[in-house]
Design a protein around this motif. Sequence first.
Motif, PDB file in Angstrom:
ATOM      1  N   CYS A  19      -0.470 -32.638  30.577  1.00  0.00           N
ATOM      2  CA  CYS A  19      -1.214 -33.897  30.702  1.00  0.00           C
ATOM      3  C   CYS A  19      -2.295 -34.009  29.629  1.00  0.00           C
ATOM      4  O   CYS A  19      -2.532 -35.096  29.078  1.00  0.00           O
ATOM      5  CB  CYS A  19      -1.841 -33.996  32.090  1.00  0.00           C
ATOM      6  N   LEU A  20      -2.950 -32.901  29.323  1.00  0.00           N
ATOM      7  CA  LEU A  20      -3.946 -32.922  28.244  1.00  0.00           C
ATOM      8  C   LEU A  20      -3.289 -33.127  26.888  1.00  0.00           C
ATOM      9  O   LEU A  20      -3.826 -33.835  26.025  1.00  0.00           O
ATOM     10  CB  LEU A  20      -4.739 -31.610  28.250  1.00  0.00           C
TER      11      LEU A  20
ATOM     12  N   THR B 204       3.937 -35.392  37.197  1.00  0.00           N
ATOM     13  CA  THR B 204       4.941 -35.900  38.126  1.00  0.00           C
ATOM     14  C   THR B 204       6.088 -34.892  38.202  1.00  0.00           C
ATOM     15  O   THR B 204       6.156 -33.972  37.378  1.00  0.00           O
ATOM     16  CB  THR B 204       5.468 -37.267  37.650  1.00  0.00           C
ATOM     17  N   PRO B 205       7.003 -35.023  39.174  1.00  0.00           N
ATOM     18  CA  PRO B 205       8.129 -34.077  39.243  1.00  0.00           C
ATOM     19  C   PRO B 205       8.999 -34.041  38.004  1.00  0.00           C
ATOM     20  O   PRO B 205       9.675 -33.027  37.756  1.00  0.00           O
ATOM     21  CB  PRO B 205       8.921 -34.577  40.460  1.00  0.00           C
ATOM     22  N   VAL B 206       9.013 -35.106  37.195  1.00  0.00           N
ATOM     23  CA  VAL B 206       9.857 -35.134  36.002  1.00  0.00           C
ATOM     24  C   VAL B 206       9.068 -35.050  34.705  1.00  0.00           C
ATOM     25  O   VAL B 206       9.664 -34.950  33.634  1.00  0.00           O
ATOM     26  CB  VAL B 206      10.715 -36.419  35.984  1.00  0.00           C
ATOM     27  N   GLY B 207       7.744 -35.102  34.755  1.00  0.00           N
ATOM     28  CA  GLY B 207       6.960 -35.077  33.521  1.00  0.00           C
ATOM     29  C   GLY B 207       5.517 -35.442  33.774  1.00  0.00           C
ATOM     30  O   GLY B 207       4.834 -34.808  34.574  1.00  0.00           O
ATOM     31  N   GLU B 208       5.069 -36.504  33.105  1.00  0.00           N
ATOM     32  CA  GLU B 208       3.686 -36.957  33.246  1.00  0.00           C
ATOM     33  C   GLU B 208       3.654 -38.469  33.391  1.00  0.00           C
ATOM     34  O   GLU B 208       4.570 -39.174  32.937  1.00  0.00           O
ATOM     35  CB  GLU B 208       2.834 -36.563  32.025  1.00  0.00           C
ATOM     36  N   ARG B 209       2.592 -38.956  33.990  1.00  0.00           N
ATOM     37  CA  ARG B 209       2.332 -40.389  34.109  1.00  0.00           C
ATOM     38  C   ARG B 209       0.942 -40.653  33.534  1.00  0.00           C
ATOM     39  O   ARG B 209      -0.033 -40.040  33.962  1.00  0.00           O
ATOM     40  CB  ARG B 209       2.419 -40.850  35.559  1.00  0.00           C
ATOM     41  N   VAL B 210       0.883 -41.575  32.572  1.00  0.00           N
ATOM     42  CA  VAL B 210      -0.350 -41.856  31.838  1.00  0.00           C
ATOM     43  C   VAL B 210      -0.672 -43.337  31.987  1.00  0.00           C
ATOM     44  O   VAL B 210       0.209 -44.191  31.835  1.00  0.00           O
ATOM     45  CB  VAL B 210      -0.215 -41.479  30.345  1.00  0.00           C
TER      46      VAL B 210
ATOM     47  N   ARG C 172      10.560 -35.401  31.124  1.00  0.00           N
ATOM     48  CA  ARG C 172      10.926 -34.188  30.386  1.00  0.00           C
ATOM     49  C   ARG C 172      12.128 -33.469  30.984  1.00  0.00           C
ATOM     50  O   ARG C 172      12.791 -32.712  30.280  1.00  0.00           O
ATOM     51  CB  ARG C 172       9.743 -33.215  30.352  1.00  0.00           C
ATOM     52  N   ARG C 173      12.401 -33.664  32.246  1.00  0.00           N
ATOM     53  CA  ARG C 173      13.492 -32.943  32.904  1.00  0.00           C
ATOM     54  C   ARG C 173      14.119 -33.847  33.949  1.00  0.00           C
ATOM     55  O   ARG C 173      13.538 -34.843  34.359  1.00  0.00           O
ATOM     56  CB  ARG C 173      12.982 -31.656  33.546  1.00  0.00           C
TER      57      ARG C 173
ATOM     58  N   ARG D 224       3.185 -23.162  37.452  1.00  0.00           N
ATOM     59  CA  ARG D 224       3.779 -24.467  37.161  1.00  0.00           C
ATOM     60  C   ARG D 224       2.734 -25.570  37.185  1.00  0.00           C
ATOM     61  O   ARG D 224       2.782 -26.505  36.370  1.00  0.00           O
ATOM     62  CB  ARG D 224       4.892 -24.761  38.167  1.00  0.00           C
ATOM     63  N   GLN D 225       1.770 -25.482  38.098  1.00  0.00           N
ATOM     64  CA  GLN D 225       0.712 -26.482  38.132  1.00  0.00           C
ATOM     65  C   GLN D 225      -0.179 -26.408  36.901  1.00  0.00           C
ATOM     66  O   GLN D 225      -0.576 -27.437  36.345  1.00  0.00           O
ATOM     67  CB  GLN D 225      -0.127 -26.313  39.399  1.00  0.00           C
ATOM     68  N   VAL D 226      -0.475 -25.194  36.454  1.00  0.00           N
ATOM     69  CA  VAL D 226      -1.295 -25.045  35.250  1.00  0.00           C
ATOM     70  C   VAL D 226      -0.579 -25.612  34.034  1.00  0.00           C
ATOM     71  O   VAL D 226      -1.167 -26.328  33.201  1.00  0.00           O
ATOM     72  CB  VAL D 226      -1.661 -23.570  35.041  1.00  0.00           C
ATOM     73  N   ILE D 227       0.724 -25.320  33.925  1.00  0.00           N
ATOM     74  CA  ILE D 227       1.494 -25.851  32.795  1.00  0.00           C
ATOM     75  C   ILE D 227       1.585 -27.372  32.863  1.00  0.00           C
ATOM     76  O   ILE D 227       1.493 -28.071  31.840  1.00  0.00           O
ATOM     77  CB  ILE D 227       2.896 -25.210  32.771  1.00  0.00           C
ATOM     78  N   ALA D 228       1.759 -27.907  34.070  1.00  0.00           N
ATOM     79  CA  ALA D 228       1.870 -29.366  34.216  1.00  0.00           C
ATOM     80  C   ALA D 228       0.578 -30.073  33.794  1.00  0.00           C
ATOM     81  O   ALA D 228       0.618 -31.080  33.081  1.00  0.00           O
ATOM     82  CB  ALA D 228       2.229 -29.713  35.658  1.00  0.00           C
TER      83      ALA D 228
END
Length: 315
Positions: A149-150, A181-187, A235-236, A141-145
């Motif tokens: 981000c990339l 983040t727990p729901v997606g990404e922060r940019v 995303r979720r 899950r960390q790798v996918i998260a």
Amino acid sequence: MGGLVMSKSSPRRFGGRSTGTVTVIEAKVHRSSARNAKMAFILTAVIVGLLSAVVAASYWHPIVSLFVGALIGVPTGAAVWLLVRIWPVIRLLWWWSLETALAVLLLTAWVQLANHTPTLVTLLVVALVVGVPAAIRPVRRQVIAWTWCLVVRHRLRVCFAQFIIANQSGSLPLILWARPTPVGERVWVYLRPGLSAKDLEGRLDKIAVTCHASTVLIERASENNAAYLRFDIKRREVLTAHVGSPLVDVIDPTAPVSASPLTVPTALDLPDVAAPTITLPTQGKPAKTPATTANGSKPAASSSSVPDDDTSDWI
């Protein structure tokens, strides 16, 4: 397409118009970089040349100092011109810097591993490096998260280039960093002149579609700088997940169950209780006390009574 392009069929052809080409730098950015490079060359050469001539005048003749200033100012201006001219290419390399560094690291590790270990050991190490993260759920899950981000950095750049108006020179906002983040990404994004947060708020639905997300929120990341923004890509939904309760471990499953269910005390339902009637005493007559109260019990005897109560005191 105008601008700096590279032909697929002929590697020697670079620039101009032709069929079957891939755009490397947009025409607007190409013209802007050429104009900025010319101005940077002139300003740098003049300023550096004059400063060098003033310093050299304290050691040599003023005419010699002018030649020394020109010899220093012109090469310095040429270096600045080159830096400004190739800045669009440097910016393009910066956009793909993380992916390039990761690819170089993996390729270097593979070459070193293949040169110093047998083939069987090499394949075993690769299987462990790839298989262990894929088998362990938290690591996977960390790798996918971090992979998202990339990806989302490039998707946001597509949004800025396609349907968000940039400044006159065609400079896109600077995408600084992204983290999961727990729901997606922060940019975190730094806007260039010509663009504000209000311009982005009306296009959040399009940004969400481009980023393959559910919703996108934008807020300022700094109270003092309006150009520094934070994108929260969702995303979720984590609030709908089932969470285990610690009270389950407290209950003893071997305890006997009583025949009658437990009566849970509840609060008094005030609308179901009849309000007591209060009668004001009349002049010269004692007030009548109701026989029973609302709950059926007899009222307590009054410690004192006022036989002659004037009603004018109550009004």
